[in-house]
Design a protein around this motif. Sequence first.
Motif, PDB file in Angstrom:
ATOM      1  N   ALA A 349       0.841  -1.210   0.000  1.00  0.00           N
ATOM      2  CA  ALA A 349       0.000   0.000   0.000  1.00  0.00           C
ATOM      3  C   ALA A 349       0.868   1.248   0.000  1.00  0.00           C
ATOM      4  O   ALA A 349       1.851   1.319   0.743  1.00  0.00           O
ATOM      5  CB  ALA A 349      -0.901   0.005   1.230  1.00  0.00           C
ATOM      6  N   LEU A 350       0.485   2.215  -0.839  1.00  0.00           N
ATOM      7  CA  LEU A 350       1.212   3.487  -0.927  1.00  0.00           C
ATOM      8  C   LEU A 350       0.208   4.603  -0.629  1.00  0.00           C
ATOM      9  O   LEU A 350      -0.757   4.790  -1.379  1.00  0.00           O
ATOM     10  CB  LEU A 350       1.778   3.633  -2.345  1.00  0.00           C
ATOM     11  CG  LEU A 350       2.474   4.952  -2.694  1.00  0.00           C
ATOM     12  CD1 LEU A 350       3.697   5.192  -1.796  1.00  0.00           C
ATOM     13  CD2 LEU A 350       2.903   4.952  -4.175  1.00  0.00           C
ATOM     14  N   LEU A 351       0.419   5.324   0.474  1.00  0.00           N
ATOM     15  CA  LEU A 351      -0.520   6.369   0.884  1.00  0.00           C
ATOM     16  C   LEU A 351       0.142   7.738   0.762  1.00  0.00           C
ATOM     17  O   LEU A 351       1.217   7.955   1.326  1.00  0.00           O
ATOM     18  CB  LEU A 351      -0.976   6.156   2.335  1.00  0.00           C
ATOM     19  CG  LEU A 351      -1.461   4.755   2.746  1.00  0.00           C
ATOM     20  CD1 LEU A 351      -2.082   4.786   4.134  1.00  0.00           C
ATOM     21  CD2 LEU A 351      -2.473   4.198   1.755  1.00  0.00           C
ATOM     22  N   GLY A 352      -0.491   8.644   0.011  1.00  0.00           N
ATOM     23  CA  GLY A 352       0.096   9.964  -0.221  1.00  0.00           C
ATOM     24  C   GLY A 352      -0.563  11.036   0.632  1.00  0.00           C
ATOM     25  O   GLY A 352      -1.764  11.290   0.505  1.00  0.00           O
ATOM     26  N   LEU A 353       0.220  11.661   1.513  1.00  0.00           N
ATOM     27  CA  LEU A 353      -0.257  12.815   2.302  1.00  0.00           C
ATOM     28  C   LEU A 353       0.871  13.839   2.311  1.00  0.00           C
ATOM     29  O   LEU A 353       1.366  14.263   3.348  1.00  0.00           O
ATOM     30  CB  LEU A 353      -0.625  12.354   3.719  1.00  0.00           C
ATOM     31  CG  LEU A 353      -1.889  11.485   3.750  1.00  0.00           C
ATOM     32  CD1 LEU A 353      -1.813  10.393   4.781  1.00  0.00           C
ATOM     33  CD2 LEU A 353      -3.134  12.328   3.940  1.00  0.00           C
ATOM     34  N   SER A 354       1.275  14.216   1.097  1.00  0.00           N
ATOM     35  CA  SER A 354       2.523  14.967   0.918  1.00  0.00           C
ATOM     36  C   SER A 354       2.326  16.362   0.347  1.00  0.00           C
ATOM     37  O   SER A 354       3.250  17.151   0.353  1.00  0.00           O
ATOM     38  CB  SER A 354       3.402  14.211  -0.077  1.00  0.00           C
ATOM     39  OG  SER A 354       2.783  14.238  -1.359  1.00  0.00           O
ATOM     40  N   THR A 355       1.168  16.630  -0.235  1.00  0.00           N
ATOM     41  CA  THR A 355       0.881  17.856  -0.998  1.00  0.00           C
ATOM     42  C   THR A 355       1.705  17.960  -2.280  1.00  0.00           C
ATOM     43  O   THR A 355       1.856  19.043  -2.840  1.00  0.00           O
ATOM     44  CB  THR A 355       1.089  19.160  -0.177  1.00  0.00           C
ATOM     45  OG1 THR A 355       2.488  19.400  -0.033  1.00  0.00           O
ATOM     46  CG2 THR A 355       0.456  19.109   1.193  1.00  0.00           C
ATOM     47  N   VAL A 356       2.224  16.841  -2.784  1.00  0.00           N
ATOM     48  CA  VAL A 356       3.045  16.918  -4.002  1.00  0.00           C
ATOM     49  C   VAL A 356       2.253  16.368  -5.198  1.00  0.00           C
ATOM     50  O   VAL A 356       2.046  15.161  -5.334  1.00  0.00           O
ATOM     51  CB  VAL A 356       4.376  16.144  -3.853  1.00  0.00           C
ATOM     52  CG1 VAL A 356       5.227  16.346  -5.096  1.00  0.00           C
ATOM     53  CG2 VAL A 356       5.135  16.609  -2.625  1.00  0.00           C
ATOM     54  N   ARG A 357       1.818  17.310  -6.027  1.00  0.00           N
ATOM     55  CA  ARG A 357       1.053  16.963  -7.232  1.00  0.00           C
ATOM     56  C   ARG A 357       1.828  15.983  -8.113  1.00  0.00           C
ATOM     57  O   ARG A 357       3.029  16.176  -8.365  1.00  0.00           O
ATOM     58  CB  ARG A 357       0.781  18.260  -8.018  1.00  0.00           C
ATOM     59  CG  ARG A 357       0.134  18.086  -9.370  1.00  0.00           C
ATOM     60  CD  ARG A 357      -1.324  17.806  -9.212  1.00  0.00           C
ATOM     61  NE  ARG A 357      -2.012  17.632 -10.472  1.00  0.00           N
ATOM     62  CZ  ARG A 357      -3.056  16.824 -10.592  1.00  0.00           C
ATOM     63  NH1 ARG A 357      -3.510  16.115  -9.576  1.00  0.00           N
ATOM     64  NH2 ARG A 357      -3.691  16.728 -11.746  1.00  0.00           N
ATOM     65  N   ASN A 358       1.150  14.921  -8.534  1.00  0.00           N
ATOM     66  CA  ASN A 358       1.711  13.931  -9.466  1.00  0.00           C
ATOM     67  C   ASN A 358       2.979  13.249  -8.955  1.00  0.00           C
ATOM     68  O   ASN A 358       3.778  12.761  -9.756  1.00  0.00           O
ATOM     69  CB  ASN A 358       1.994  14.566 -10.829  1.00  0.00           C
ATOM     70  CG  ASN A 358       0.715  14.916 -11.557  1.00  0.00           C
ATOM     71  OD1 ASN A 358      -0.334  14.320 -11.275  1.00  0.00           O
ATOM     72  ND2 ASN A 358       0.769  15.883 -12.459  1.00  0.00           N
ATOM     73  N   ALA A 359       3.152  13.187  -7.637  1.00  0.00           N
ATOM     74  CA  ALA A 359       4.329  12.488  -7.091  1.00  0.00           C
ATOM     75  C   ALA A 359       4.286  11.005  -7.452  1.00  0.00           C
ATOM     76  O   ALA A 359       5.327  10.367  -7.602  1.00  0.00           O
ATOM     77  CB  ALA A 359       4.378  12.657  -5.579  1.00  0.00           C
ATOM     78  N   PHE A 360       3.070  10.453  -7.586  1.00  0.00           N
ATOM     79  CA  PHE A 360       2.944   9.050  -8.003  1.00  0.00           C
ATOM     80  C   PHE A 360       2.845   9.054  -9.531  1.00  0.00           C
ATOM     81  O   PHE A 360       1.774   8.989 -10.116  1.00  0.00           O
ATOM     82  CB  PHE A 360       1.714   8.394  -7.384  1.00  0.00           C
ATOM     83  CG  PHE A 360       1.682   8.412  -5.865  1.00  0.00           C
ATOM     84  CD1 PHE A 360       2.813   8.723  -5.114  1.00  0.00           C
ATOM     85  CD2 PHE A 360       0.513   8.097  -5.176  1.00  0.00           C
ATOM     86  CE1 PHE A 360       2.781   8.737  -3.715  1.00  0.00           C
ATOM     87  CE2 PHE A 360       0.470   8.098  -3.791  1.00  0.00           C
ATOM     88  CZ  PHE A 360       1.602   8.432  -3.065  1.00  0.00           C
ATOM     89  N   ASP A 361       4.016   9.130 -10.168  1.00  0.00           N
ATOM     90  CA  ASP A 361       4.017   9.228 -11.632  1.00  0.00           C
ATOM     91  C   ASP A 361       3.930   7.833 -12.250  1.00  0.00           C
ATOM     92  O   ASP A 361       3.766   6.823 -11.546  1.00  0.00           O
ATOM     93  CB  ASP A 361       5.258  10.002 -12.115  1.00  0.00           C
ATOM     94  CG  ASP A 361       6.546   9.302 -11.693  1.00  0.00           C
ATOM     95  OD1 ASP A 361       6.493   8.118 -11.301  1.00  0.00           O
ATOM     96  OD2 ASP A 361       7.613   9.952 -11.741  1.00  0.00           O
ATOM     97  N   GLU A 362       4.048   7.785 -13.563  1.00  0.00           N
ATOM     98  CA  GLU A 362       3.821   6.511 -14.255  1.00  0.00           C
ATOM     99  C   GLU A 362       4.771   5.424 -13.754  1.00  0.00           C
ATOM    100  O   GLU A 362       4.346   4.285 -13.508  1.00  0.00           O
ATOM    101  CB  GLU A 362       3.980   6.725 -15.775  1.00  0.00           C
ATOM    102  CG  GLU A 362       3.646   5.474 -16.555  1.00  0.00           C
ATOM    103  CD  GLU A 362       3.445   5.723 -18.042  1.00  0.00           C
ATOM    104  OE1 GLU A 362       3.446   6.904 -18.459  1.00  0.00           O
ATOM    105  OE2 GLU A 362       3.290   4.727 -18.777  1.00  0.00           O
TER     106      GLU A 362
END
Length: 534
Positions: A349-362
């Motif tokens: 599981a990868l949970l994003g709470l970073s405020t970084v747009r598109n940090a989970f790129d392709e």
Amino acid sequence: MPFAPSSSIARLPPYLFNTDHRHRVLTQLRSKATGLEKYIYLNGLKEREPNLFYEILLANMLEIVPILYTPTVGDACSNYSHIWRRPEGLYVTIEHKGHIREVLRQWHAGHSARIAVVTDGSRILGLGDLGANGLPISVGKLDLYVAGAGIKPATTLPICLDLGTNTTKFHDDPLYLGLRRRRPDTPEMDEFMHEFMEAMTEIFPQLLVQFEDFSTDNAFRYLDLFRNQYRVFNDDIQGTGSVVLSGFFNAARLSAAAAGTPLTDQRILFFGAGSAGIGVAKQLLSFFTLQGLSVEEAKSRIWTVDSKGLITADRKGLQEHKKFFARTDYDGPALTKLEDVINYVKPTALLGLSTVRNAFDEQVVRLMSSLNARPIIFPLSNPVSLCEVDYEDAIKWTNGSVIFASGSPYKTLEYNGKRYEPGQGNNMYIFPGIGLGAILAKARHITDSMVEQASIALASSLTDEEKKADLVYPRLVRIRDLSCQIALAVIRAAQKDNVDENLLFRNLSDEALLEYIRAKQWQPTTLNHHLPRL
Ligand SMILES: NC(=O)C1=CN([C@@H]2O[C@H](COP(=O)(O)OP(=O)(O)OC[C@H]3O[C@@H](n4cnc5c(N)ncnc54)[C@H](O)[C@@H]3O)[C@@H](O)[C@H]2O)C=CC1
Ligand SMILES: CC(=O)C(=O)O
Ligand SMILES: [Mg+2]
């Protein structure tokens, strides 16, 4: 006798009673070109015709919640000084220090507040320090208390604490509504906050206080300082922890069905280790220990990443809130790239709470997909402009296998002929029910188990149809019913922890209590409420 119409009748158009005013209002709303215009329109409607406003909100949740709340409330906050029309809440400023009681007393006249959402504007969504422009976040949360839990509008109190702002561009904006000064140092802010909380409790003895969007250190600090003294909780730490645990629980069930990984063997990577990331990590840890893991075992399932990369215990100058989850078992070179961290951790599981747009790129999403039959990817940062990955991309790059929930809403979509429905992992599912339960139980404090039981109640509320559709959160249109179920769980937990002052509920069965809670929900209905006020 000559016909003499009363002045109010004369002002009514002749065919008004034959038309549906709700339809007119929705048409006007939909004619606005931008989200911000819709926001302004809706808040004007709330002022003029509150019953109609809430009726329309309840009947059109999916359309209207994203305007009053994330993402559009983010625009409203950013532009608040420019779009301001009328007072919508209470400002308590650092200049009131020493006489906060009098300020609250003035507001108190005729106001029986039961729930206040209080922000200091220092971390509004992921948009940073917006100072006095933060008030709409308190207003929006309280709209959801009314719509989602049936709290009476007249008992809600939006508050913005204006302690100045470190965003200096506001000091130079001639329209900025707040104090033109920098924020105070910690001792001065502490003095202010102590006085504020004492005064709130004195003036509004039954009040529940929800802290919202304080900067990270202060969010943890004031929760720790006040949670055992007052009726208070922090939405970003506890509400988010609770709602993400619910979604994670249901997501883990789906991923286990595909890969067989038991819940307690999940490996969770947090991208972002602020108040929300650490709040969620603590909630997951506590849940894992309930499932039989030791604290050390539970901790070993969690990795955290901040702007400097994987958080390890040997990093110099680590902030206090990051220490607990800092890894002690990694001693290689610093892992600063997300892909490298994923290759090392192999998260489920990868949970994003970073405020970084598109940090989970392709590359990141494809990597998660190569490691997991059904990767759990929750980009939870708000608003959409700061979300770590868009739903469509996540579906495309995982060929539809992703188990997805985002902080702000995305639309259902079709991919390769199949329909996909995203989840919204947002504390809006949780805080209305926690508030309702705490208010009805007259809870003295909000305990950890009240927050945890709220989460379990939400996770358990999926219908068979929702499970079949692979949802991890129930549909938002059921929010009133969900809030009742959550409130019931919260009341029972308050009883177990002996913090309930309303002892009558102890003798009621669950069914009877649930019915009581339902009956208590405020409904926006009065005679002729669909007509404009004369
Ligand atoms: N979905 C929901 O219900 C909720 C979502 N949020 C959202 O979560 C986000 C974070 O909120 P907070 O934790 O309160 O903020 P915060 O400022 O306390 O934390 C942000 C974290 O992200 C990290 N970060 C920043 N840039 C990074 C980068 N380039 N790479 C890796 N990590 C980076 C920071 O180091 C920090 O640990 C906000 O966008 C907020 O809107 C917050 C509460 C509830
Ligand atoms: C949802 C929420 O509380 C936040 O983004 O801060
Ligand atoms: Mg928040």
